[in-house]
Design a protein around this motif. Structure first.
Motif, PDB file in Angstrom:
ATOM      1  N   ILE A  35      22.935  39.085  20.243  1.00 25.57           N
ATOM      2  CA  ILE A  35      22.756  37.757  19.928  1.00 25.57           C
ATOM      3  C   ILE A  35      23.466  36.955  20.807  1.00 25.57           C
ATOM      4  CG2 ILE A  35      23.560  35.602  18.324  1.00 25.57           C
ATOM      5  CD1 ILE A  35      23.589  37.944  16.064  1.00 25.57           C
ATOM      6  N   PRO A  36      22.633  35.982  21.647  1.00 26.24           N
ATOM      7  CA  PRO A  36      23.216  35.394  22.948  1.00 26.24           C
ATOM      8  C   PRO A  36      24.583  34.438  22.390  1.00 26.24           C
ATOM      9  CG  PRO A  36      20.846  35.254  22.807  1.00 26.24           C
ATOM     10  CD  PRO A  36      21.283  35.639  21.616  1.00 26.24           C
ATOM     11  N   GLU A  37      25.267  34.295  23.298  1.00 26.94           N
ATOM     12  CA  GLU A  37      26.588  33.424  22.963  1.00 26.94           C
ATOM     13  C   GLU A  37      26.035  31.904  22.879  1.00 26.94           C
ATOM     14  OE1 GLU A  37      30.151  32.352  21.855  1.00 26.94           O
ATOM     15  OE2 GLU A  37      29.424  34.420  22.209  1.00 26.94           O
ATOM     16  N   TYR A  38      25.033  31.740  23.598  1.00 24.73           N
ATOM     17  CA  TYR A  38      24.672  30.410  23.280  1.00 24.73           C
ATOM     18  C   TYR A  38      24.167  29.896  21.956  1.00 24.73           C
ATOM     19  CZ  TYR A  38      21.742  26.235  24.276  1.00 24.73           C
ATOM     20  OH  TYR A  38      21.208  24.781  24.442  1.00 24.73           O
ATOM     21  N   VAL A  39      23.291  30.948  21.333  1.00 18.83           N
ATOM     22  CA  VAL A  39      22.887  30.972  19.894  1.00 18.83           C
ATOM     23  C   VAL A  39      24.062  31.054  18.865  1.00 18.83           C
ATOM     24  CG1 VAL A  39      21.596  32.020  18.113  1.00 18.83           C
ATOM     25  CG2 VAL A  39      20.710  31.739  20.548  1.00 18.83           C
ATOM     26  N   ARG A  40      25.052  31.760  19.467  1.00 22.80           N
ATOM     27  CA  ARG A  40      26.341  31.778  18.333  1.00 22.80           C
ATOM     28  C   ARG A  40      27.053  30.604  18.385  1.00 22.80           C
ATOM     29  NH1 ARG A  40      28.358  36.948  16.715  1.00 22.80           N
ATOM     30  NH2 ARG A  40      27.011  38.534  17.441  1.00 22.80           N
ATOM     31  N   THR A  69      17.619  25.087  24.882  1.00 18.71           N
ATOM     32  CA  THR A  69      17.796  26.051  23.579  1.00 18.71           C
ATOM     33  C   THR A  69      16.369  26.856  23.810  1.00 18.71           C
ATOM     34  OG1 THR A  69      19.035  24.246  22.497  1.00 18.71           O
ATOM     35  CG2 THR A  69      17.664  26.076  21.168  1.00 18.71           C
ATOM     36  N   TYR A  70      15.138  26.075  24.038  1.00 20.05           N
ATOM     37  CA  TYR A  70      13.975  26.729  24.137  1.00 20.05           C
ATOM     38  C   TYR A  70      14.097  27.970  24.934  1.00 20.05           C
ATOM     39  CZ  TYR A  70       9.177  28.202  25.015  1.00 20.05           C
ATOM     40  OH  TYR A  70       8.030  28.890  25.130  1.00 20.05           O
ATOM     41  N   HIS A  71      14.385  27.695  26.238  1.00 15.33           N
ATOM     42  CA  HIS A  71      14.628  28.618  27.323  1.00 15.33           C
ATOM     43  C   HIS A  71      15.450  29.783  26.777  1.00 15.33           C
ATOM     44  CE1 HIS A  71      11.812  26.725  30.134  1.00 15.33           C
ATOM     45  NE2 HIS A  71      12.672  25.562  29.953  1.00 15.33           N
ATOM     46  N   GLU A  72      16.665  29.373  26.283  1.00 17.34           N
ATOM     47  CA  GLU A  72      17.599  30.707  25.901  1.00 17.34           C
ATOM     48  C   GLU A  72      16.835  31.497  24.852  1.00 17.34           C
ATOM     49  OE1 GLU A  72      20.698  31.473  26.877  1.00 17.34           O
ATOM     50  OE2 GLU A  72      20.940  29.720  28.136  1.00 17.34           O
TER      51      GLU A  72
END
Length: 87
Positions: A35-40, A69-72
């Motif tokens: 789970i990417p840190e960006y999402v967390r 967010t889309y790119h992540e």
């Protein structure tokens, strides 16, 4: 991130769109999920977008944040797909 008590018999409460709750549950199980840190870090914000955009007609998100967010999420999906995970 808030802490939730994890007690989910038969996974009944896992039918949710709340990313934070799902992440906490996965972490409590020591699941090996990338789970990417960006999402967390933005789990509540992303969840709010999904919910609010259905019911709040004045809801808006800055386009630069939405694109980021889309790119992540697209990169995360590509990693999952490349790893062989599928439905």
């Amino acid at each position: 991130m808030h802490c939730f008590y994890i007690n989910e018999p038969n996974n009944a409460k896992l039918y949710t769109h709340n990313l934070e709750r799902l992440i906490v549950y996965a972490d409590a199980l020591n699941a090996l999920i990338d789970i990417p840190e960006y999402v967390r870090a933005r789990s509540l914000e992303i969840t709010d977008w999904e919910v609010a955009s259905r019911y709040d007609y004045s809801f808006s998100v800055r386009i630069d944040i939405l694109k980021k967010t889309y790119h992540e999420l697209a990169a995360w999906y590509s990693r999952i797909k490349q790893s062989g995970a599928s439905r």
